[in-house]
Design an enzyme around this catalytic site. Structure first.
Site, short mmCIF file in Angstrom:
data_model
loop_
_atom_site.label_atom_id
_atom_site.label_comp_id
_atom_site.label_asym_id
_atom_site.label_seq_id
_atom_site.Cartn_x
_atom_site.Cartn_y
_atom_site.Cartn_z
N GLU A 252 -14.81 -18.42 -54.37
CA GLU A 252 -13.72 -17.40 -54.63
C GLU A 252 -13.20 -16.64 -53.59
OE1 GLU A 252 -16.14 -14.66 -57.57
OE2 GLU A 252 -16.84 -16.37 -58.41
N CYS B 281 -10.87 -10.69 -49.85
CA CYS B 281 -12.15 -10.61 -49.89
C CYS B 281 -12.42 -12.16 -49.84
CB CYS B 281 -12.86 -9.84 -50.86
SG CYS B 281 -14.69 -10.17 -51.18
N CYS C 123 -25.36 -18.96 -52.15
CA CYS C 123 -26.20 -18.02 -51.10
C CYS C 123 -27.67 -18.20 -51.03
CB CYS C 123 -25.61 -16.51 -51.52
SG CYS C 123 -26.35 -15.62 -50.18
N CYS D 89 -30.77 -11.58 -53.27
CA CYS D 89 -30.65 -10.30 -53.60
C CYS D 89 -30.71 -10.20 -54.97
CB CYS D 89 -29.31 -9.61 -53.14
SG CYS D 89 -29.10 -9.65 -51.19
N CYS E 87 -27.21 -9.39 -57.16
CA CYS E 87 -26.06 -10.35 -56.88
C CYS E 87 -25.80 -11.66 -57.75
CB CYS E 87 -26.16 -10.69 -55.51
SG CYS E 87 -24.65 -11.52 -54.80
N CYS F 166 -18.08 -10.33 -57.08
CA CYS F 166 -18.43 -11.69 -56.26
C CYS F 166 -19.45 -12.72 -57.00
CB CYS F 166 -19.12 -11.52 -55.02
SG CYS F 166 -18.19 -10.57 -53.89
N1 SAH Z 1 -23.86 -11.46 -48.14
C1 SAH Z 1 -22.99 -10.36 -47.53
C2 SAH Z 1 -21.62 -10.17 -47.96
C3 SAH Z 1 -21.47 -10.57 -49.38
S1 SAH Z 1 -21.67 -9.22 -50.66
C4 SAH Z 1 -23.87 -8.90 -47.77
O1 SAH Z 1 -25.11 -8.96 -48.30
O2 SAH Z 1 -23.41 -7.85 -47.26
C5 SAH Z 1 -20.54 -8.06 -50.28
C6 SAH Z 1 -21.28 -6.89 -50.78
O3 SAH Z 1 -21.06 -6.62 -52.34
C7 SAH Z 1 -22.40 -6.30 -50.19
O4 SAH Z 1 -22.80 -5.09 -50.14
C8 SAH Z 1 -23.42 -6.69 -51.45
O5 SAH Z 1 -24.71 -6.20 -51.48
C9 SAH Z 1 -22.48 -6.04 -52.68
N2 SAH Z 1 -23.00 -6.61 -54.07
C10 SAH Z 1 -23.34 -7.90 -54.51
N3 SAH Z 1 -23.47 -7.83 -55.74
C11 SAH Z 1 -23.35 -6.57 -56.08
C12 SAH Z 1 -23.33 -6.08 -57.44
N4 SAH Z 1 -23.70 -6.60 -58.54
N5 SAH Z 1 -23.00 -4.79 -57.39
C13 SAH Z 1 -22.50 -3.87 -56.32
N6 SAH Z 1 -22.51 -4.62 -55.28
C14 SAH Z 1 -23.04 -5.98 -55.22
#
Ligand code: SAH
Length: 346
Positions: A93, A106, A113, A117, A120, A334
């Protein structure tokens, strides 16, 4: 013969390659410009290059072409979300956000991944592979070509963990920076990481002037471990020490991402503890009310509490903003569009 991906090379790499196939080095810059600035799809379009060299290139190399499977446009704010197919049919994406100061994209760095997390969507279906630099930069070329819009800012915040694909990410930044290509300066590029500490030191040494974003999301190791598995590997203290080194070597401030989750990390004590951690650093906090994902367990902090959290931090001397929620009507968080696509295929 396996053809080489000619879009995957920086100018010095392309010069070396051109010499290796017995041609004059100066052609590298011409070719690079055709690929990355003019965004041609075929060698035949490279009109200032001799026919014989074009034939040679056709034989030995190929021009990577990504295709748009789907594009959703937000009716609220014009944010465009792209589902993009790679050569092997994997899907990633990219999101185009239009601000007054220009267009920001973005981009993704991996298919899936492995960071896990909890909040996510990108990590829920696991990890397939890392992207090549050409596939990372290719997202920008593809979206610029599709929309006919010039992109001025890039955030590495799509699917994947950039520092888990370090070499390709660094190479992609060099390609994106190149004035003969897209020409987007490092200061207009942000790399976001969940905090792979040794790679932060490596990135600092590269001394690329990009902004580093740290996905912090919690202020104690205990709490961070509950939502981000990477916290089992590196403590917040180790992470912040690496950040300080990054600031020292690059002179760039760091941006801390903090997703506000109801009843998890959004109290006054959390704000206080965050302010304490970041005291004295040239930092900036970006608050994001957590995007609620399908089958996710976390709920977002309500608007008033988000505003209060921001005010508390600002009062405590930490520069804090709330991330504007763009494309809330189009699966803009994302990984959600890809997830739907994969589920549809199953
Ligand atoms: N892996 C990297 C970059 C991708 S995520 C990272 O962890 O930074 C980009 C941002 O979106 C990160 O800050 C991540 O923690 C946040 N993110 C992912 N899922 C999310 C969600 N459901 N709500 C809010 N932020 C989210």
């Amino acid at each position: 013969m396996v053809k080489v991906d000619i879009c995957d090379m920086t100018i010095p790499e392309l010069e070396e390659y051109i010499e290796k196939i017995g041609e004059k080095k100066f052609h590298a810059k011409q070719i690079f410009k055709w690929l990355h600035r003019e965004k041609v799809d075929s060698f035949d379009e490279m009109t200032d290059i001799s026919k014989s060299l074009r034939e040679k290139l056709k034989e030995k190399a190929y021009i990577l072409k990504l295709s748009v499977i789907e594009c959703q446009t937000s009716k609220k704010d014009g944010t465009m979300k792209f589902l993009i197919a790679l050569d092997d049919k994997a899907a990633i994406e990219s999101v185009l956000m239009q601000y007054h100061h220009g267009n920001t994209i973005c981009i993704s760095t991996q298919v899936g991944c492995r960071m896990g997390c909890k909040f996510c969507a990108s990590t829920k279906d696991g990890f397939e592979r890392s992207l090549k630099a050409s596939e990372i930069e290719g997202q920008i070329r593809t979206v610029e070509k599709y929309t006919n819009k010039k992109i001025s800012n890039v955030v590495y915040m799509g699917i994947g963990e950039p520092l888990d694909n370090f070499d390709n990410v660094v190479r992609s930044i060099k390609i994106i920076n190149e004035p003969l290509g897209l020409g987007i300066g490092a200061r207009h590029i942000s790399v976001s990481t969940c905090g792979i500490v040794p790679k932060i030191y490596e990135l600092a040494k590269e001394n690329i002037q990009c902004t580093l974003s740290i996905s912090l999301h919690a202020t104690t190791d205990e709490k961070r471990k509950e939502i981000m598995p990477i916290a089992n590997k590196y403590s917040i203290e180790e992470l912040l020490t690496a950040c300080k080194e990054y600031i020292k070597l690059t002179g760039r401030r760091i941006s801390f991402e903090y997703a506000l989750i109801a009843d998890k990390n959004d109290t006054y004590e959390d704000a206080l503890s965050l302010a304490k951690l970041l005291k004295g650093m040239i930092a900036h906090v970006n608050l994001i009310p957590v995007n609620e994902i399908k089958n996710g367990v976390y709920k977002k902090t309500n608007k008033e509490a988000v505003n209060r959290f921001m005010k508390n931090l600002n009062d405590l001397g930490i520069v804090t903003t709330i991330r504007r929620e763009l494309g809330s009507d189009i699966d803009a968080a994302c990984g959600q569009l890809r997830k739907k696509y994969i589920e549809g295929k199953k």
